[in-house]
Design a protein around this motif. Structure first.
Motif, PDB file in Angstrom:
ATOM      1  N   ILE A   1       4.132  -1.169   7.604  1.00 24.88           N
ATOM      2  CA  ILE A   1       4.027   0.267   7.297  1.00 24.88           C
ATOM      3  C   ILE A   1       5.371   0.944   7.506  1.00 24.88           C
ATOM      4  N   VAL A   2       6.050   0.597   8.610  1.00 26.91           N
ATOM      5  CA  VAL A   2       7.368   1.176   8.884  1.00 26.91           C
ATOM      6  C   VAL A   2       8.338   0.859   7.758  1.00 26.91           C
ATOM      7  N   GLU A   3       8.342  -0.395   7.313  1.00 27.10           N
ATOM      8  CA  GLU A   3       9.262  -0.775   6.233  1.00 27.10           C
ATOM      9  C   GLU A   3       8.970   0.006   4.955  1.00 27.10           C
TER      10      GLU A   3
ATOM     11  N   SER B   1      10.398   5.102   1.505  1.00 24.82           N
ATOM     12  CA  SER B   1       9.939   6.373   0.944  1.00 24.82           C
ATOM     13  C   SER B   1      10.699   7.566   1.498  1.00 24.82           C
ATOM     14  N   TYR B   2      10.969   7.558   2.818  1.00 20.13           N
ATOM     15  CA  TYR B   2      11.582   8.722   3.463  1.00 20.13           C
ATOM     16  C   TYR B   2      13.079   8.539   3.709  1.00 20.13           C
ATOM     17  N   ARG B   3      13.612   7.354   3.396  1.00 19.23           N
ATOM     18  CA  ARG B   3      15.025   7.073   3.547  1.00 19.23           C
ATOM     19  C   ARG B   3      15.530   7.421   4.956  1.00 19.23           C
ATOM     20  N   THR B   4      14.835   6.876   5.915  1.00 21.65           N
ATOM     21  CA  THR B   4      15.208   7.072   7.311  1.00 21.65           C
ATOM     22  C   THR B   4      14.899   5.800   8.088  1.00 21.65           C
ATOM     23  N   GLU B   5      15.577   5.637   9.225  1.00 22.58           N
ATOM     24  CA  GLU B   5      15.357   4.474  10.082  1.00 22.58           C
ATOM     25  C   GLU B   5      14.527   4.816  11.311  1.00 22.58           C
TER      26      GLU B   5
ATOM     27  N   ILE C   1       0.846  -1.202   0.000  1.00 23.35           N
ATOM     28  CA  ILE C   1       0.000   0.000   0.000  1.00 23.35           C
ATOM     29  C   ILE C   1       0.881   1.252   0.000  1.00 23.35           C
ATOM     30  N   ASN C   2       0.446   2.294  -0.700  1.00 27.72           N
ATOM     31  CA  ASN C   2       1.223   3.544  -0.782  1.00 27.72           C
ATOM     32  C   ASN C   2       0.993   4.411   0.456  1.00 27.72           C
ATOM     33  N   TRP C   3       1.584   4.005   1.563  1.00 26.88           N
ATOM     34  CA  TRP C   3       1.388   4.731   2.820  1.00 26.88           C
ATOM     35  C   TRP C   3       1.976   6.135   2.777  1.00 26.88           C
ATOM     36  N   GLU C   4       3.010   6.304   1.967  1.00 27.90           N
ATOM     37  CA  GLU C   4       3.646   7.627   1.876  1.00 27.90           C
ATOM     38  C   GLU C   4       2.718   8.681   1.284  1.00 27.90           C
ATOM     39  N   ASP C   5       1.664   8.255   0.588  1.00 33.88           N
ATOM     40  CA  ASP C   5       0.687   9.219   0.061  1.00 33.88           C
ATOM     41  C   ASP C   5      -0.151   9.835   1.178  1.00 33.88           C
TER      42      ASP C   5
END
Length: 379
Positions: free
Chosen positions: A117-119, A124-128, A80-84
């Motif tokens: 969702i975290v993965e 998408s955000y290139r962060t941990e 799912i496109n959670w970053e949207d």
């Protein structure tokens, strides 16, 4: 982004009522158990949260897929496109339910959904690390017959929390159910309405809001108002439309009585909070002494039972009093929600219509005794 798939959740037995509301707002609907599906845009999230009277929540349908294993659940959620929707600082707790599915551990399913969702957001955000100190996005996973439904809650506290009721009597009727009882009756704002067991005044307050076309969500806020993907101007536009739609240019004939003087104080305070002070008449009076005034009126009531009354003998006595009272009101209609199977026997005759409803978790019948309709265009 194309049309959103939206869900208006519905209390059991009220799916058709919620669907009718959505139809009247201009949406095409599909009815399922406990929910009504429709499509729309961001503005429709705003409008439906403000206007729906009998639904519990407005959800965004994020995905639906088979999930017999944790791997299938994880991959389905991750796709799912959670970053949207969820920004880098978004807070996204996960709630869950499971019924007739192989994945029976709800906490485990919630953990898998959260991890997926975290993965996806990591990519998408290139962060941990996600601080989760921003807008709130409640994700829900519902597993039914090994099918996972993933949703986002746009509403927050359920829609029955209108914001006008600061106190409540014992076992109060939810505002959404009160609105449903009114919509299932023949009442309109040009007819008298009487509630002889008014309690917190909820039926009468909801009736006033329906009669004057006051959107029930106008006095509260929603978490989706803070979502960056829904422009604030859309919420402002929806609220402006709702304010402009109010029709308070005619007097209401609304009366509520209750044997408990404390209940009358609570009802008056709620009416004042709803902006309806002076529009509804509340009196401390036993139901046996109720004397509704006017012609072609409706009595709509939630008579006491369970926590609100001590024994079945009192229920029988009160119900018989209703039946006797209606003998002297030949043009009136009577509507009552009750779990007592002997209601019709005590009342003195069979109801013209019955409908199974759930008041909370209590299975009830909505007993409907239909009087004559008013003459057309009364002078």
């Amino acid at each position: 982004m194309g049309k959103l798939q939206l869900i208006a959740t519905a209390p059991m037995g009220l799916e058709a009522v919620v669907a009718r509301e959505l139809n009247e707002l201009g949406y095409e609907t599909t009815v399922e158990n406990g929910r009504v599906l429709f499509s729309g845009d961001y503005i429709d999230i705003c409008r439906c949260n403000l206007w729906l009277r009998t639904s519990d929540r407005v959800l965004v349908k994020m995905g639906q897929f088979p999930a017999k294993t944790f791997d299938e659940l994880f991959e389905g959620v991750k796709a799912i496109n959670w970053e949207d929707w969820i920004p880098e600082n978004g807070e996204f707790p996960v709630e869950g339910r499971s019924h007739k599915s192989q994945l029976t551990s709800v906490p485990a399913c919630q953990g898998i959904v959260k991890k997926a969702i975290v993965e996806k957001l990591k990519q998408s955000y290139r962060t941990e690390w996600f601080p989760e100190n921003g807008p709130r996005y409640v994700v829900e996973v519902i597993l039914l017959n090994d099918i996972a439904l993933i949703t986002l809650d746009t509403t927050g506290p359920a829609l029955h929390k209108r914001g006008y009721r600061r106190q409540a009597t014992e076992a109060p009727l939810k505002e959404t159910m009160a609105a449903a009882l009114i919509q299932l009756s023949r009442w309109n704002g040009h007819r008298p309405l009487y509630d002889p067991c008014c309690g917190s005044g909820t039926i009468l307050i909801e009736a006033a809001m329906i009669a004057w076309n006051i959107a029930p969500g106008l006095r509260r806020s929603f978490p989706s108002e803070h979502w960056p993907e829904i422009p604030k101007r859309l919420w402002e536009e929806a609220r402006d439309e709702a304010f402009d739609a109010v029709r308070d240019d005619y007097p209401l004939q609304l009366t509520g009585t209750d044997i408990d003087p404390a209940a009358i104080e609570i009802a008056e305070a709620a009416a004042k909070s709803a902006g309806l002070a002076g529009e509804i008449t509340f009196k401390h009076l036993a139901a046996a002494k109720a004397r509704p005034e006017g012609d072609y009126g409706c009595i709509i009531t939630n008579p006491p039972y369970g926590e609100r009354i001590s024994n079945d003998k009192e229920v029988e006595k009160l119900t018989r009093q209703f039946g006797e009272m209606m003998l002297y009101l030949p043009t009136w209609s009577f509507f009552a929600i009750s779990p007592y199977k002997e209601f019709e026997q005590y009342y003195g005759r069979k109801a013209d219509k019955r409908r199974k409803l759930y008041n909370g978790r209590i299975e009830c019948q909505y007993y409907q005794y239909l009087g004559p309709l008013p003459p057309r265009n009364p002078q």
